[in-house]
Design a protein around this motif. Structure first.
Motif, PDB file in Angstrom:
ATOM      1  N   LEU A 132       6.665  -8.053   0.267  1.00  0.00           N
ATOM      2  CA  LEU A 132       5.972  -7.441  -0.870  1.00  0.00           C
ATOM      3  C   LEU A 132       4.750  -8.263  -1.282  1.00  0.00           C
ATOM      4  O   LEU A 132       3.697  -7.692  -1.576  1.00  0.00           O
ATOM      5  CB  LEU A 132       6.914  -7.315  -2.068  1.00  0.00           C
ATOM      6  CG  LEU A 132       8.060  -6.303  -1.958  1.00  0.00           C
ATOM      7  CD1 LEU A 132       9.003  -6.434  -3.149  1.00  0.00           C
ATOM      8  CD2 LEU A 132       7.524  -4.876  -1.868  1.00  0.00           C
ATOM      9  N   LEU A 133       4.896  -9.587  -1.309  1.00  0.00           N
ATOM     10  CA  LEU A 133       3.872 -10.421  -1.949  1.00  0.00           C
ATOM     11  C   LEU A 133       3.340 -11.540  -1.068  1.00  0.00           C
ATOM     12  O   LEU A 133       2.535 -12.351  -1.518  1.00  0.00           O
ATOM     13  CB  LEU A 133       4.450 -11.053  -3.227  1.00  0.00           C
ATOM     14  CG  LEU A 133       4.838 -10.093  -4.336  1.00  0.00           C
ATOM     15  CD1 LEU A 133       5.461 -10.846  -5.506  1.00  0.00           C
ATOM     16  CD2 LEU A 133       3.637  -9.294  -4.831  1.00  0.00           C
ATOM     17  N   GLY A 134       3.796 -11.625   0.180  1.00  0.00           N
ATOM     18  CA  GLY A 134       3.365 -12.727   1.048  1.00  0.00           C
ATOM     19  C   GLY A 134       1.932 -12.564   1.517  1.00  0.00           C
ATOM     20  O   GLY A 134       1.237 -11.607   1.159  1.00  0.00           O
ATOM     21  N   GLU A 135       1.491 -13.479   2.361  1.00  0.00           N
ATOM     22  CA  GLU A 135       0.092 -13.535   2.800  1.00  0.00           C
ATOM     23  C   GLU A 135      -0.346 -12.257   3.517  1.00  0.00           C
ATOM     24  O   GLU A 135      -1.511 -11.903   3.505  1.00  0.00           O
ATOM     25  CB  GLU A 135      -0.125 -14.750   3.729  1.00  0.00           C
ATOM     26  CG  GLU A 135      -0.186 -16.074   2.982  1.00  0.00           C
ATOM     27  CD  GLU A 135      -1.209 -16.035   1.848  1.00  0.00           C
ATOM     28  OE1 GLU A 135      -2.354 -15.600   2.081  1.00  0.00           O
ATOM     29  OE2 GLU A 135      -0.837 -16.410   0.723  1.00  0.00           O
ATOM     30  N   ARG A 136       0.610 -11.553   4.166  1.00  0.00           N
ATOM     31  CA  ARG A 136       0.233 -10.351   4.931  1.00  0.00           C
ATOM     32  C   ARG A 136       0.242  -9.083   4.078  1.00  0.00           C
ATOM     33  O   ARG A 136      -0.029  -7.995   4.599  1.00  0.00           O
ATOM     34  CB  ARG A 136       1.177 -10.156   6.118  1.00  0.00           C
ATOM     35  CG  ARG A 136       1.019 -11.208   7.201  1.00  0.00           C
ATOM     36  CD  ARG A 136       1.772 -10.802   8.465  1.00  0.00           C
ATOM     37  NE  ARG A 136       1.276  -9.567   9.046  1.00  0.00           N
ATOM     38  CZ  ARG A 136       2.029  -8.517   9.370  1.00  0.00           C
ATOM     39  NH1 ARG A 136       3.327  -8.535   9.158  1.00  0.00           N
ATOM     40  NH2 ARG A 136       1.496  -7.438   9.900  1.00  0.00           N
ATOM     41  N   ALA A 137       0.606  -9.203   2.798  1.00  0.00           N
ATOM     42  CA  ALA A 137       0.718  -7.994   1.968  1.00  0.00           C
ATOM     43  C   ALA A 137      -0.595  -7.213   1.980  1.00  0.00           C
ATOM     44  O   ALA A 137      -1.663  -7.818   1.902  1.00  0.00           O
ATOM     45  CB  ALA A 137       1.080  -8.387   0.537  1.00  0.00           C
ATOM     46  N   PRO A 138      -0.549  -5.876   2.114  1.00  0.00           N
ATOM     47  CA  PRO A 138       0.639  -5.027   2.163  1.00  0.00           C
ATOM     48  C   PRO A 138       1.148  -4.741   3.581  1.00  0.00           C
ATOM     49  O   PRO A 138       2.058  -3.937   3.762  1.00  0.00           O
ATOM     50  CB  PRO A 138       0.129  -3.724   1.542  1.00  0.00           C
ATOM     51  CG  PRO A 138      -1.273  -3.618   2.064  1.00  0.00           C
ATOM     52  CD  PRO A 138      -1.795  -5.045   2.108  1.00  0.00           C
TER      53      PRO A 138
ATOM     54  N   MET B  89       5.842   4.269  -5.385  1.00  0.00           N
ATOM     55  CA  MET B  89       4.489   3.883  -4.983  1.00  0.00           C
ATOM     56  C   MET B  89       4.395   2.348  -4.987  1.00  0.00           C
ATOM     57  O   MET B  89       4.847   1.704  -5.927  1.00  0.00           O
ATOM     58  CB  MET B  89       3.477   4.474  -5.969  1.00  0.00           C
ATOM     59  CG  MET B  89       2.015   4.220  -5.650  1.00  0.00           C
ATOM     60  SD  MET B  89       1.404   2.577  -6.048  1.00  0.00           S
ATOM     61  CE  MET B  89       1.582   2.506  -7.810  1.00  0.00           C
ATOM     62  N   TYR B  90       3.819   1.806  -3.921  1.00  0.00           N
ATOM     63  CA  TYR B  90       3.657   0.359  -3.803  1.00  0.00           C
ATOM     64  C   TYR B  90       2.177   0.061  -3.623  1.00  0.00           C
ATOM     65  O   TYR B  90       1.556   0.577  -2.684  1.00  0.00           O
ATOM     66  CB  TYR B  90       4.403  -0.176  -2.580  1.00  0.00           C
ATOM     67  CG  TYR B  90       5.887   0.134  -2.592  1.00  0.00           C
ATOM     68  CD1 TYR B  90       6.806  -0.811  -3.030  1.00  0.00           C
ATOM     69  CD2 TYR B  90       6.364   1.379  -2.158  1.00  0.00           C
ATOM     70  CE1 TYR B  90       8.166  -0.530  -3.043  1.00  0.00           C
ATOM     71  CE2 TYR B  90       7.719   1.667  -2.166  1.00  0.00           C
ATOM     72  CZ  TYR B  90       8.613   0.708  -2.617  1.00  0.00           C
ATOM     73  OH  TYR B  90       9.956   0.992  -2.627  1.00  0.00           O
ATOM     74  N   ALA B  91       1.593  -0.765  -4.505  1.00  0.00           N
ATOM     75  CA  ALA B  91       0.229  -1.264  -4.327  1.00  0.00           C
ATOM     76  C   ALA B  91       0.355  -2.790  -4.318  1.00  0.00           C
ATOM     77  O   ALA B  91       0.693  -3.391  -5.346  1.00  0.00           O
ATOM     78  CB  ALA B  91      -0.685  -0.796  -5.455  1.00  0.00           C
ATOM     79  N   LEU B  92       0.125  -3.392  -3.166  1.00  0.00           N
ATOM     80  CA  LEU B  92       0.519  -4.799  -2.974  1.00  0.00           C
ATOM     81  C   LEU B  92      -0.626  -5.614  -2.411  1.00  0.00           C
ATOM     82  O   LEU B  92      -1.352  -5.158  -1.516  1.00  0.00           O
ATOM     83  CB  LEU B  92       1.690  -4.865  -1.984  1.00  0.00           C
ATOM     84  CG  LEU B  92       2.892  -3.970  -2.297  1.00  0.00           C
ATOM     85  CD1 LEU B  92       3.819  -3.875  -1.088  1.00  0.00           C
ATOM     86  CD2 LEU B  92       3.652  -4.520  -3.513  1.00  0.00           C
ATOM     87  N   THR B  93      -0.802  -6.821  -2.936  1.00  0.00           N
ATOM     88  CA  THR B  93      -1.712  -7.785  -2.321  1.00  0.00           C
ATOM     89  C   THR B  93      -0.984  -9.137  -2.362  1.00  0.00           C
ATOM     90  O   THR B  93       0.035  -9.256  -3.053  1.00  0.00           O
ATOM     91  CB  THR B  93      -3.047  -7.902  -3.115  1.00  0.00           C
ATOM     92  OG1 THR B  93      -2.743  -8.324  -4.445  1.00  0.00           O
ATOM     93  CG2 THR B  93      -3.812  -6.594  -3.144  1.00  0.00           C
ATOM     94  N   PRO B  94      -1.466 -10.135  -1.633  1.00  0.00           N
ATOM     95  CA  PRO B  94      -0.752 -11.412  -1.664  1.00  0.00           C
ATOM     96  C   PRO B  94      -0.590 -11.942  -3.091  1.00  0.00           C
ATOM     97  O   PRO B  94      -1.553 -12.041  -3.840  1.00  0.00           O
ATOM     98  CB  PRO B  94      -1.647 -12.334  -0.825  1.00  0.00           C
ATOM     99  CG  PRO B  94      -2.313 -11.401   0.138  1.00  0.00           C
ATOM    100  CD  PRO B  94      -2.568 -10.136  -0.653  1.00  0.00           C
TER     101      PRO B  94
END
Ligand SMILES: Cc1cc2nc3c(=O)[nH]c(=O)nc-3n(C[C@H](O)[C@H](O)[C@H](O)COP(=O)(O)OP(=O)(O)OC[C@H]3O[C@@H](n4cnc5c(N)ncnc54)[C@H](O)[C@@H]3O)c2cc1C
Length: 383
Positions: A360-366, A204-209
């Protein structure tokens, strides 16, 4: 007393060093592995790894361990899903049953390699503290326990902070700016029901910048979480990880306002959180050939985790083992053949590894990460 001499000395009993020892054994070539850990059980071996056809599975075939590998696969764990910070499902891909990237526990994989080696191949409690070239490709190794040995052929399979690497290269690992913080929840379905439902059957991936939570369901009803944060080394160093409760609270504070089933993966953690600062060698790291010594795995090409490092380390071990077997009387020819293939094989993976951190963590995440799944058969539940 003269130090004992070992025709092939491998430093490090990680997946790379053990694969090398095993492939040599398959070809009837003895080797000795020196490992800093005092025993096989002395350290938790970390989480689940997906083992790829092109590298990890190929190496296990060369090690003649495919059946043993098939027996430790965690069935169903290839599922993936992406959630937003409110817990809403953005993408869901069930395990498609193709078994192309089977998941296994690192400890299980290490065990089948260890079990396949003759007794006393691995010398536990031998932490290398010093190395000295003796000429003609031979080296002297000094250990923290006071022992000394000499090697005919020396292989640094000793990971990120390799003590063998300085014999070949001045490069040192640099902090990438990203830290992974590990926590575990046990008896997940019964005791951590909401978190277990959020994680599902696989990853499971929950990602924001700049921050995110990744969790895997591991065999044995375990949820293994990596909190990932883009933070300075000073910021991480200011957290006292010896005080589990305050470290947990500090990390959880970064996720204030996120869905409780996601933050529970941090706040309900049943092991003290462990910070893994992510370091990398310079892109395309390589070295000039030096007699009698080479590197494999993270010692050779440390890069941010992108699901490849352990697979690459095993492939390196297998390829080096086969090169040595193909040139039984000419170690230099074996090392030259190995390194000529190693450098072009690994150079492009640095780019992929850095790109993965950005997804994973860049400006466009997720959404950059979601794009990775485009073209798969998975169901996209929301745009
Ligand atoms: C958070 C995180 C998640 C990851 N997830 C994945 C993943 O999902 N899939 C994947 O393929 N890869 C993953 N990786 C990368 C992977 O863990 C490494 O690339 C892999 O373990 C490298 O294997 P290795 O054998 O080269 O080194 P290591 O596994 O680091 O083994 C080195 C061994 O050498 C020993 N050693 C070290 N120094 C000395 C010394 N001085 N003397 C004697 N022995 C010594 C160590 O104790 C250790 O046993 C991840 C990495 C991190 C940090």
């Amino acid at each position: 007393m003269n130090p004992s001499h070992h025709p092939i000395a491998i430093v490090g009993a990680g997946l790379g060093g053990l694969t090398l020892a095993r492939v040599l054994h398959v070809h009837g070539i003895p080797a000795t592995v020196y490992e800093a850990d005092p025993s096989e059980q002395s350290r938790m071996q970390g989480g689940q790894l997906d083992i790829h056809e092109a590298d990890g599975q190929r190496a296990l075939a060369d090690a003649d361990l495919t059946d043993e590998f098939r027996a430790i696969i965690h069935e169903g764990a290839e599922a993936s899903r992406v959630l937003d910070q409110d817990g809403k499902l953005l993408f869901d891909a069930p395990d498609d049953g193709t078994g192309r990237r089977p998941e296994v526990l690192r400890g299980d994989l290490r065990r089948i390699l260890l079990d396949s080696l003759p007794d006393r191949t691995v010398r536990w409690g031998h932490k290398v503290t010093g190395t000295r070239p003796l000429g003609d490709g031979r080296h002297e190794l000094t250990f923290a326990n006071g022992a000394t040995v000499t090697s005919g052929l020396l292989v640094g399979a000793d990971g990120a902070w390799s003590k063998i690497r300085p014999l070949l290269s001045d490069a040192e690992p640099e902090y990438t700016g990203t830290t992974f913080i590990e926590t575990y929840l046990y008896d997940a379905d019964e005791r951590h029901t909401a978190a277990a439902e959020a994680v599902g059957a696989g990853a499971m991936y929950a990602l924001t910048p700049g921050k995110g939570i990744i969790a895997h369901r591991e065999a044995g009803n375990i949820l293994h979480t990596y909190v990932i944060l883009n933070r300075s080394a000073e910021w991480i160093a200011a957290i006292d990880f010896t005080d589990a409760a305050s470290a947990t609270a500090r990390v959880a504070a970064e996720f204030d306002g996120w869905a409780p089933e996601l933050t529970a993966l941090i706040t309900d953690g049943e092991t003290a959180p462990v910070a893994r600062t992510i370091h990398t060698l310079p892109d395309g790291h390589r070295w000039q050939r030096a007699p009698g010594v080479t590197l494999l795995g993270d010692a050779a090409h440390l890069m941010p985790p992108s699901g490849d490092g352990a697979n690459l380390a095993m492939l390196d071990g297998a390829e080096l083992g086969k090169a040595i077997a193909a040139h039984p009387d000419d170690a230099e020819a074996a090392l030259t053949a190995y390194e000529e293939a190693l450098f072009p094989r690994t150079a492009p993976v640095y780019t992929q590894a850095h790109d993965m951190l950005d997804l994973l963590l860049g400006e466009r995440a997720p959404f950059g990460f979601l794009d990775l799944f485009n073209g798969s058969n998975a169901e996209r539940t929301s745009s």
